[in-house]
Design a protein around this motif. Structure first.
Motif, mmCIF file in Angstrom:
data_model
loop_
_atom_site.group_PDB
_atom_site.id
_atom_site.type_symbol
_atom_site.label_atom_id
_atom_site.label_comp_id
_atom_site.label_asym_id
_atom_site.label_seq_id
_atom_site.Cartn_x
_atom_site.Cartn_y
_atom_site.Cartn_z
ATOM 1 N N ASP A 46 0.828 -1.210 0.000
ATOM 2 C CA ASP A 46 0.000 0.000 0.000
ATOM 3 C C ASP A 46 0.862 1.259 0.000
ATOM 4 N N LEU A 47 1.923 1.255 0.795
ATOM 5 C CA LEU A 47 2.818 2.413 0.855
ATOM 6 C C LEU A 47 3.526 2.626 -0.483
ATOM 7 N N MET A 48 3.959 1.544 -1.107
ATOM 8 C CA MET A 48 4.622 1.642 -2.412
ATOM 9 C C MET A 48 3.658 2.174 -3.470
ATOM 10 N N ALA A 49 2.408 1.763 -3.395
ATOM 11 C CA ALA A 49 1.424 2.129 -4.410
ATOM 12 C C ALA A 49 1.001 3.593 -4.337
ATOM 13 N N ILE A 50 1.035 4.203 -3.165
ATOM 14 C CA ILE A 50 0.524 5.569 -2.995
ATOM 15 C C ILE A 50 1.633 6.621 -3.083
ATOM 16 N N THR A 51 2.896 6.192 -3.147
ATOM 17 C CA THR A 51 4.003 7.143 -3.168
ATOM 18 C C THR A 51 4.728 7.129 -4.517
ATOM 19 N N HIS A 52 5.222 8.289 -4.890
ATOM 20 C CA HIS A 52 5.979 8.462 -6.131
ATOM 21 C C HIS A 52 7.378 7.874 -5.953
ATOM 22 N N ASP A 53 7.951 7.376 -7.019
ATOM 23 C CA ASP A 53 9.305 6.803 -6.958
ATOM 24 C C ASP A 53 10.353 7.815 -6.505
ATOM 25 N N ARG A 54 10.095 9.106 -6.728
ATOM 26 C CA ARG A 54 11.046 10.157 -6.339
ATOM 27 C C ARG A 54 10.607 10.876 -5.067
ATOM 28 N N LEU A 55 9.925 10.159 -4.183
ATOM 29 C CA LEU A 55 9.432 10.740 -2.936
ATOM 30 C C LEU A 55 10.550 11.422 -2.156
ATOM 31 N N ASN A 56 10.218 12.587 -1.610
ATOM 32 C CA ASN A 56 11.088 13.344 -0.717
ATOM 33 C C ASN A 56 10.258 13.612 0.529
ATOM 34 N N TYR A 57 10.538 12.865 1.608
ATOM 35 C CA TYR A 57 9.696 12.863 2.805
ATOM 36 C C TYR A 57 10.459 13.507 3.962
ATOM 37 N N VAL A 93 -5.478 22.439 -5.928
ATOM 38 C CA VAL A 93 -5.131 21.659 -7.111
ATOM 39 C C VAL A 93 -4.841 22.618 -8.259
ATOM 40 N N VAL A 94 -3.670 22.436 -8.878
ATOM 41 C CA VAL A 94 -3.291 23.214 -10.049
ATOM 42 C C VAL A 94 -2.803 22.217 -11.089
ATOM 43 N N GLY A 95 -3.653 21.968 -12.066
ATOM 44 C CA GLY A 95 -3.305 20.989 -13.100
ATOM 45 C C GLY A 95 -3.112 19.607 -12.499
ATOM 46 N N SER A 96 -1.920 19.041 -12.682
ATOM 47 C CA SER A 96 -1.653 17.692 -12.182
ATOM 48 C C SER A 96 -0.852 17.713 -10.876
ATOM 49 N N THR A 97 -0.882 18.850 -10.174
ATOM 50 C CA THR A 97 -0.196 18.992 -8.893
ATOM 51 C C THR A 97 -1.201 19.433 -7.837
ATOM 52 N N ALA A 98 -1.064 18.882 -6.646
ATOM 53 C CA ALA A 98 -1.936 19.284 -5.535
ATOM 54 C C ALA A 98 -1.084 19.525 -4.296
ATOM 55 N N LYS A 129 -0.781 9.040 -14.751
ATOM 56 C CA LYS A 129 -1.595 7.942 -15.280
ATOM 57 C C LYS A 129 -2.922 7.825 -14.531
ATOM 58 N N GLY A 130 -3.525 8.970 -14.232
ATOM 59 C CA GLY A 130 -4.833 9.008 -13.595
ATOM 60 C C GLY A 130 -4.837 8.764 -12.094
ATOM 61 N N LYS A 131 -3.664 8.684 -11.473
ATOM 62 C CA LYS A 131 -3.581 8.373 -10.044
ATOM 63 C C LYS A 131 -2.760 9.438 -9.308
ATOM 64 N N TRP A 132 -3.234 9.866 -8.140
ATOM 65 C CA TRP A 132 -2.516 10.826 -7.319
ATOM 66 C C TRP A 132 -1.473 10.093 -6.480
#
Length: 142
Positions: A46-57, A93-98, A129-132
């Motif tokens: 679940d954590l892998m699926a909801i986070t971007h590969d370039r996550l900066n946390y 939300v601005v375009g594809s960024t929130a 690809k349609g996913k946040w």
């Protein structure tokens, strides 16, 4: 007649824009809830699926994690959330960024030590690809 038509068309476009923003804000809200549930559950998939590969946390302590370290710490007991309560949430939300801001209060059990946390948080989400997906997070002490 021409002015009335322009006014009606303008109002219709504004209404459609507001509805589209509302739809995206709802989708981002759902993504935030999925992230919260995955963090409490400590589920790697679940954590892998909801986070971007370039996550900066970013943590309020100044510690910065990438996706691999973020997921590892939530699944190995280093960072454990027993509960997470979010309040005062705003979404832009601005375009594809929130951008999401909220206050996070929760119970933790990091490395077995019970604790409480109350932080301000800024999340950056990107739609691919349609996913946040969570791209960035920065917490700060309140």
């Amino acid at each position: 007649m021409k002015k009335t038509l322009v006014l009606v068309v303008s109002m219709a476009l504004l209404t459609l824009t507001a509805m589209a923003q509302s739809k995206e804000e709802t989708a981002v809200t759902q993504a935030v809830e999925q992230l919260k549930a995955a963090m409490i559950k400590g589920d790697k998939a679940d954590l892998m699926a909801i986070t971007h590969d370039r996550l900066n946390y970013g943590h309020s302590s100044g510690l910065i994690e990438d996706k691999a370290l973020f997921v590892e710490n939530l699944t190995n007991g280093n960072s454990v959330f027993k509960s997470i309560n979010l309040s005062d949430q705003t979404i832009t939300v601005v375009g594809s960024t929130a951008l999401v801001r909220h206050t996070l209060a929760g119970e933790t059990a990091n490395k077995g030590q019970a604790g409480q946390v109350k932080l301000g948080v800024l999340l950056t989400w990107v739609k691919e690809k349609g996913k946040w997906l969570l791209l960035g997070r920065q917490a700060y002490k309140i």
